[in-house]
Design an enzyme around this catalytic site. Structure first.
Site, PDB file in Angstrom:
ATOM      1  N   LYS A   1      11.046 -12.212 -16.064  1.00  0.00           N
ATOM      2  CA  LYS A   1      10.631 -11.106 -16.691  1.00  0.00           C
ATOM      3  C   LYS A   1       9.439 -11.468 -17.474  1.00  0.00           C
ATOM      4  O   LYS A   1       8.454 -10.660 -17.923  1.00  0.00           O
ATOM      5  CB  LYS A   1      11.840 -10.143 -17.620  1.00  0.00           C
ATOM      6  CG  LYS A   1      12.852  -9.656 -16.846  1.00  0.00           C
ATOM      7  CD  LYS A   1      12.511  -8.376 -15.969  1.00  0.00           C
ATOM      8  CE  LYS A   1      11.999  -8.296 -14.679  1.00  0.00           C
ATOM      9  NZ  LYS A   1      12.877  -8.444 -13.608  1.00  0.00           N
TER      10      LYS A   1
ATOM     11  N   TRP B   1      -3.297  -2.346  -1.833  1.00  0.00           N
ATOM     12  CA  TRP B   1      -3.136  -3.475  -2.192  1.00  0.00           C
ATOM     13  C   TRP B   1      -3.744  -4.560  -1.261  1.00  0.00           C
ATOM     14  O   TRP B   1      -3.081  -4.693  -0.107  1.00  0.00           O
ATOM     15  CB  TRP B   1      -1.517  -3.770  -2.377  1.00  0.00           C
ATOM     16  CG  TRP B   1      -1.138  -4.945  -3.032  1.00  0.00           C
ATOM     17  CD1 TRP B   1      -0.915  -4.816  -4.879  1.00  0.00           C
ATOM     18  CD2 TRP B   1      -0.810  -6.296  -2.865  1.00  0.00           C
ATOM     19  NE1 TRP B   1      -0.734  -6.222  -5.209  1.00  0.00           N
ATOM     20  CE2 TRP B   1      -0.663  -7.037  -4.012  1.00  0.00           C
ATOM     21  CE3 TRP B   1      -0.920  -6.929  -1.537  1.00  0.00           C
ATOM     22  CZ2 TRP B   1      -0.307  -8.326  -3.748  1.00  0.00           C
ATOM     23  CZ3 TRP B   1      -0.452  -8.235  -1.450  1.00  0.00           C
ATOM     24  CH2 TRP B   1      -0.197  -8.920  -2.476  1.00  0.00           C
TER      25      TRP B   1
ATOM     26  N   ARG C   1       3.167   0.902  -5.723  1.00  0.00           N
ATOM     27  CA  ARG C   1       3.214   0.106  -4.807  1.00  0.00           C
ATOM     28  C   ARG C   1       2.129  -0.778  -4.403  1.00  0.00           C
ATOM     29  O   ARG C   1       1.938  -1.979  -3.778  1.00  0.00           O
ATOM     30  CB  ARG C   1       3.286   0.833  -3.157  1.00  0.00           C
ATOM     31  CG  ARG C   1       4.391   1.729  -3.285  1.00  0.00           C
ATOM     32  CD  ARG C   1       4.336   2.632  -2.071  1.00  0.00           C
ATOM     33  NE  ARG C   1       4.679   1.786  -0.786  1.00  0.00           N
ATOM     34  CZ  ARG C   1       5.709   1.434  -0.418  1.00  0.00           C
ATOM     35  NH1 ARG C   1       6.797   1.567  -1.107  1.00  0.00           N
ATOM     36  NH2 ARG C   1       5.776   0.796   0.739  1.00  0.00           N
TER      37      ARG C   1
ATOM     38  N   GLU D   1       6.053 -12.140 -15.485  1.00  0.00           N
ATOM     39  CA  GLU D   1       5.447 -11.218 -14.712  1.00  0.00           C
ATOM     40  C   GLU D   1       4.949 -10.134 -15.613  1.00  0.00           C
ATOM     41  O   GLU D   1       4.013  -9.498 -15.498  1.00  0.00           O
ATOM     42  CB  GLU D   1       6.227 -10.631 -13.514  1.00  0.00           C
ATOM     43  CG  GLU D   1       7.636  -9.902 -13.887  1.00  0.00           C
ATOM     44  CD  GLU D   1       8.360  -9.428 -12.484  1.00  0.00           C
ATOM     45  OE1 GLU D   1       7.870  -9.329 -11.716  1.00  0.00           O
ATOM     46  OE2 GLU D   1       9.420  -9.215 -12.820  1.00  0.00           O
TER      47      GLU D   1
ATOM     48  N   HIS E   1      17.046 -34.225 -18.202  1.00  0.00           N
ATOM     49  CA  HIS E   1      16.733 -34.909 -16.995  1.00  0.00           C
ATOM     50  C   HIS E   1      15.290 -34.764 -16.892  1.00  0.00           C
ATOM     51  O   HIS E   1      14.754 -35.202 -15.498  1.00  0.00           O
ATOM     52  CB  HIS E   1      17.594 -34.618 -15.889  1.00  0.00           C
ATOM     53  CG  HIS E   1      19.022 -34.630 -16.093  1.00  0.00           C
ATOM     54  ND1 HIS E   1      19.577 -35.878 -15.958  1.00  0.00           N
ATOM     55  CD2 HIS E   1      20.143 -33.875 -16.210  1.00  0.00           C
ATOM     56  CE1 HIS E   1      21.007 -35.741 -16.162  1.00  0.00           C
ATOM     57  NE2 HIS E   1      21.158 -34.405 -16.378  1.00  0.00           N
TER      58      HIS E   1
ATOM     59  N   CYS F   1       1.006  -1.300   0.111  1.00  0.00           N
ATOM     60  CA  CYS F   1      -0.096  -0.190   0.064  1.00  0.00           C
ATOM     61  C   CYS F   1       0.826   1.147   0.014  1.00  0.00           C
ATOM     62  O   CYS F   1       2.127   1.232   0.495  1.00  0.00           O
ATOM     63  CB  CYS F   1      -0.946  -0.007   1.346  1.00  0.00           C
ATOM     64  SG  CYS F   1      -1.959  -1.335   1.249  1.00  0.00           S
TER      65      CYS F   1
ATOM     66  N   ASN G   1      -0.591   1.002   6.114  1.00  0.00           N
ATOM     67  CA  ASN G   1       0.351  -0.161   5.307  1.00  0.00           C
ATOM     68  C   ASN G   1       0.804  -1.114   6.208  1.00  0.00           C
ATOM     69  O   ASN G   1       1.200  -0.799   6.987  1.00  0.00           O
ATOM     70  CB  ASN G   1       1.342   0.606   4.571  1.00  0.00           C
ATOM     71  CG  ASN G   1       2.093  -0.286   3.846  1.00  0.00           C
ATOM     72  OD1 ASN G   1       1.879  -1.356   3.157  1.00  0.00           O
ATOM     73  ND2 ASN G   1       3.356   0.051   3.668  1.00  0.00           N
ATOM     74  N   GLY G   2       0.451  -2.497   5.908  1.00  0.00           N
ATOM     75  CA  GLY G   2       0.895  -3.357   6.645  1.00  0.00           C
ATOM     76  C   GLY G   2      -0.320  -4.396   7.243  1.00  0.00           C
ATOM     77  O   GLY G   2      -1.357  -4.355   6.574  1.00  0.00           O
TER      78      GLY G   2
ATOM     79  N   LYS H   1       5.415  -3.375  -6.372  1.00  0.00           N
ATOM     80  CA  LYS H   1       6.820  -2.996  -6.443  1.00  0.00           C
ATOM     81  C   LYS H   1       7.388  -3.636  -5.225  1.00  0.00           C
ATOM     82  O   LYS H   1       8.466  -3.969  -5.329  1.00  0.00           O
ATOM     83  CB  LYS H   1       6.940  -1.472  -6.663  1.00  0.00           C
ATOM     84  CG  LYS H   1       8.440  -1.143  -6.960  1.00  0.00           C
ATOM     85  CD  LYS H   1       8.913  -1.544  -8.172  1.00  0.00           C
ATOM     86  CE  LYS H   1      10.429  -1.354  -8.375  1.00  0.00           C
ATOM     87  NZ  LYS H   1      11.109  -2.128  -9.542  1.00  0.00           N
TER      88      LYS H   1
ATOM     89  N   GLU I   1      16.156 -15.071 -14.706  1.00  0.00           N
ATOM     90  CA  GLU I   1      15.806 -13.650 -14.711  1.00  0.00           C
ATOM     91  C   GLU I   1      14.743 -13.472 -15.988  1.00  0.00           C
ATOM     92  O   GLU I   1      13.828 -12.832 -15.840  1.00  0.00           O
ATOM     93  CB  GLU I   1      16.793 -12.768 -14.664  1.00  0.00           C
ATOM     94  CG  GLU I   1      16.627 -11.369 -14.534  1.00  0.00           C
ATOM     95  CD  GLU I   1      15.289 -10.782 -13.515  1.00  0.00           C
ATOM     96  OE1 GLU I   1      15.316 -11.483 -12.503  1.00  0.00           O
ATOM     97  OE2 GLU I   1      14.911  -9.559 -13.573  1.00  0.00           O
TER      98      GLU I   1
HETATM   99  O1  M6R Z   1      12.850  -4.379  -3.701  1.00  0.00           O
HETATM  100  P1  M6R Z   1      13.338  -5.622  -3.902  1.00  0.00           P
HETATM  101  O2  M6R Z   1      14.683  -5.700  -4.554  1.00  0.00           O
HETATM  102  O3  M6R Z   1      13.724  -6.316  -2.438  1.00  0.00           O
HETATM  103  O4  M6R Z   1      12.205  -6.481  -4.388  1.00  0.00           O
HETATM  104  C1  M6R Z   1      12.558  -7.932  -4.637  1.00  0.00           C
HETATM  105  C2  M6R Z   1      11.346  -8.688  -5.584  1.00  0.00           C
HETATM  106  O5  M6R Z   1      10.000  -8.302  -4.964  1.00  0.00           O
HETATM  107  C3  M6R Z   1      11.501  -7.770  -6.912  1.00  0.00           C
HETATM  108  O6  M6R Z   1      12.635  -8.356  -7.493  1.00  0.00           O
HETATM  109  C4  M6R Z   1      10.329  -8.658  -7.822  1.00  0.00           C
HETATM  110  O7  M6R Z   1      10.551  -9.889  -8.160  1.00  0.00           O
HETATM  111  C5  M6R Z   1      10.323  -7.851  -9.105  1.00  0.00           C
HETATM  112  N1  M6R Z   1       8.794  -7.874  -9.582  1.00  0.00           N
HETATM  113  C6  M6R Z   1      11.044  -8.267 -10.254  1.00  0.00           C
HETATM  114  O8  M6R Z   1      10.921  -7.543 -11.350  1.00  0.00           O
END
Ligand code: M6R
Length: 598
Positions: free
Chosen positions: A479, A79, A27, A482, A498, A2, A105-106, A593, A475
């Site tokens: 990408k 959120w 966020r 998501e 395997h 949030c 938030n939390g 984020k 990675e």
């Molecule tokens: O802020 P942080 O680097 O700790 O965040 C970690 C992950 O939440 C973040 O990398 C997430 O996987 C992203 N959506 C990747 O693109």
């Protein structure tokens, strides 16, 4: 998760809250709301969906003269955790007498018992959220206390991790506190701000106070405030920090999305990652040298940087090195003692799993070095040493430039341990220039756009890489998953046969990461194994291979640096596939984020 913004001062409050929410939308964005106080009247508006929906409603009300400008305001982008995404569950929440408004938030872990207690006392609840207990509890204490004392008593009864801002309509006071979730204060020329993150008010002020857990800020008017720590019970005089982020850096500017802007900033981010404080870097080098071993923790993309760190520390430094996703760290902690070193990597510095891993390591007196992008974030405050990755604000939910900055700082550390800091720095600067050229190359961009069109209808994609290309493959998969909602799985090249190869059918797209290394031949063999089972092979590497169905050439670099150049086309590919599929690349569904809840 949030986002919180609050303001008290002389400027246009409605605009400040809306702008703040827009900056914080990354966020969490399933609903939003605001409460404005104007001449003893309150305007409470909540909307589900994007912040634009809230803005539309505000504009409607302003046009109909149903809403005036105010002096005080709080806003929230939600959120959802407790309670469905509805207007009723959106924040701000309020007390029975509608005098106290709260954004949060939390998670309030003990909300059920508090709610029961408050219902017995006659309080009426309207939402399904944990947050709603807060304004009611303040209201209850308010009966015999000032607003500040009522807030203090309330905050002390809450269990869990949270950042809270409460507003009292009667006195016009704003009170904020944090425990584990982010909250920063902005000191503007014409007012005071509280927010989850600096970009929320960066266009108004770059003078910032970082709050610590247990700090309670009491905003009395647009200039006067008091900060008390609820744990030590002491009033504090906290340092005002000047933030050198450029406000344009936090805006989209001429770019249609933050994602493409941030991808284009990669060359600059790599360069800035080399701007390390020499003394801190040397202290980190000394710690590494004298440690019995190094353990990396991080989540998502930052976790992939950690895995890269594990490969680099182990193969280039011969250091005993471990890595786990931060949420799994407790399983490895028993094997570590205070002779070990923990390296925590996080863009936001607020990821709850990473913070918890760090706290657990600190309980065992393990020294912690963190690699962080956001200044003043919780991780920077609980680590023994901090290396800022200097990527600048990253707003797109998908981490792009911050990943390369993290890789660059890890490489800089490795080369510094080897006594070759200058060499590491030179290599990184060269790559920064080469990537700049690549991003300017129209042919390269249109090659990726063409591939994006082809892959946009794929249901499954597989990706492989060996050695340093394995974290890259992971990675790549993240990408594409998501950003493009396409199921993508990554494997170390040698692992395919395997089991996974059973899934390859005619036309299955497979992305093969290659770099100049002794593993190149073996990866090529794996690629051919895939192709002979019908896969559509896309290669990414420094030298075009003739048998591939599609090949994207990247600059040739030393093996350890290859993850920097090999991931760059994937960022663009993910962006263009998202556009092909009509996905907003900055805000993919269900994601936020910074993940500040478990
Ligand atoms: O802020 P942080 O680097 O700790 O965040 C970690 C992950 O939440 C973040 O990398 C997430 O996987 C992203 N959506 C990747 O693109």
């Amino acid at each position: 998760m949030c986002g919180i913004i609050a303001y008290k001062g002389e400027e246009n409050v409605v605009q400040i809250i809306i702008d703040g929410l827009k900056h914080l939308e990354y966020r969490g964005y399933d609903s939003s709301g605001l409460c404005i106080v104007s001449k003893n009247k309150t305007f409470l508006i909540k909307k589900t969906g994007k912040i634009d929906n809230l803005l539309e409603e505000v504009e409607k009300k302003q046009k109909r003269n149903e809403m005036t400008e105010g002096e005080i305001g709080i806003g929230h982008s939600r959120w959802a955790t407790h309670g469905a995404v509805t207007e009723v569950n959106a924040h701000p929440h309020f007390s029975c007498d509608r005098e106290i408004f709260v954004v949060h938030n939390g998670i309030v872990e003990n909300y059920e018992s508090l709610k029961k207690e408050l219902i017995k006392k006659g309080h009426r609840f309207v939402s399904q959220t944990d947050t709603e207990v807060i304004p009611h509890l303040i209201e209850e204490y308010r009966k015999n206390n000032t607003f500040v004392a009522a807030c203090e008593k309330t905050f002390q009864r809450l269990k869990g991790l949270f950042a809270i801002v409460a507003l009292d309509k009667k006195t016009g006071e704003i009170i904020g506190t944090r425990n584990g979730s982010p909250l920063v204060m902005g000191i503007g020329e014409k007012g005071l701000f509280l927010a989850s993150d600096i970009p929320a008010f960066l266009d108004k002020t770059n003078r910032v106070i970082f709050l610590d857990d247990g700090d309670m800020v009491h905003i009395i008017n647009g200039e006067e405030y008091k900060i008390k720590n609820l744990i030590s019970k002491k009033y504090l005089k906290k340092k005002i920090n000047i933030i050198d982020w450029d406000k344009e850096e936090a805006e989209k500017g001429k770019h249609p999305h933050f994602m493409i802007k941030e991808i284009k900033e990669i060359p600059e981010a790599i360069k800035k990652a080399t701007w390390q404080d020499k003394k801190t870097l040397q202290s980190v080098v000394n710690l590494i040298k004298k440690s019995s071993g190094v353990f990396f923790v991080g989540c998502g993309t930052a976790g992939h940087s950690c895995l890269f760190g594990q490969y680099a520390f182990s193969s280039l430094l011969g250091k005993r090195t471990g890595f786990s996703a931060a949420s799994e760290f407790k399983n490895f902690l028993p094997a570590l003692d205070k002779s070990a070193l923990l390296i925590a990597v996080s863009q936001s510095g607020e990821t709850i799993d990473t913070l918890e891993a760090v706290k657990k390591a600190k309980e065992k007196e393990i020294k912690v070095v963190s690699l962080v992008n956001v200044m003043g974030s919780t991780l920077t405050r609980i680590s023994d040493y901090v290396l800022m990755i200097n990527a600048g604000p990253e707003k797109c939910v998908l981490a792009t430039k911050s990943y390369l900055s993290q890789l660059a700082v890890i490489l800089l550390i490795v080369f510094s341990v080897l006594g070759q800091e200058q060499k590491g720095e030179d290599r990184l600067k060269k790559i920064s220039r080469e990537l700049h050229q690549l991003f300017e190359d129209k042919k390269f961009i249109s090659q990726i756009q063409k591939l994006a069109k082809q892959l946009s209808s794929a249901e499954h994609i597989f990706t492989i890489g060996r050695s340093y290309d394995y974290p890259t493959a992971l990675e790549t998969a993240l990408k594409i998953k998501e950003g493009c909602y396409i199921h993508t799985e990554a494997f170390a090249g040698g692992e395919l046969k395997h089991g996974v190869i059973a899934l390859i059918e005619k036309g299955t797209p497979c992305i093969v990461h290659l770099s100049k290394s002794e593993e190149e031949e073996n990866t090529l063999i794996n690629a051919m194994e895939l192709q002979s089972r019908g896969a559509y092979i896309v290669g990414i590497g420094p030298e075009k291979k003739k048998d591939f169905d599609y090949f994207i050439t990247v600059p040739e670099v030393e093996e350890a640096f290859s993850p920097l150049v090999n991931i760059a086309p994937i960022h663009l590919l993910s962006y263009y596939i998202a556009l092909e599929k009509g996905i907003d690349p900055d805000k993919p569904r269900n994601l936020a984020k910074s993940v500040t809840v478990k």
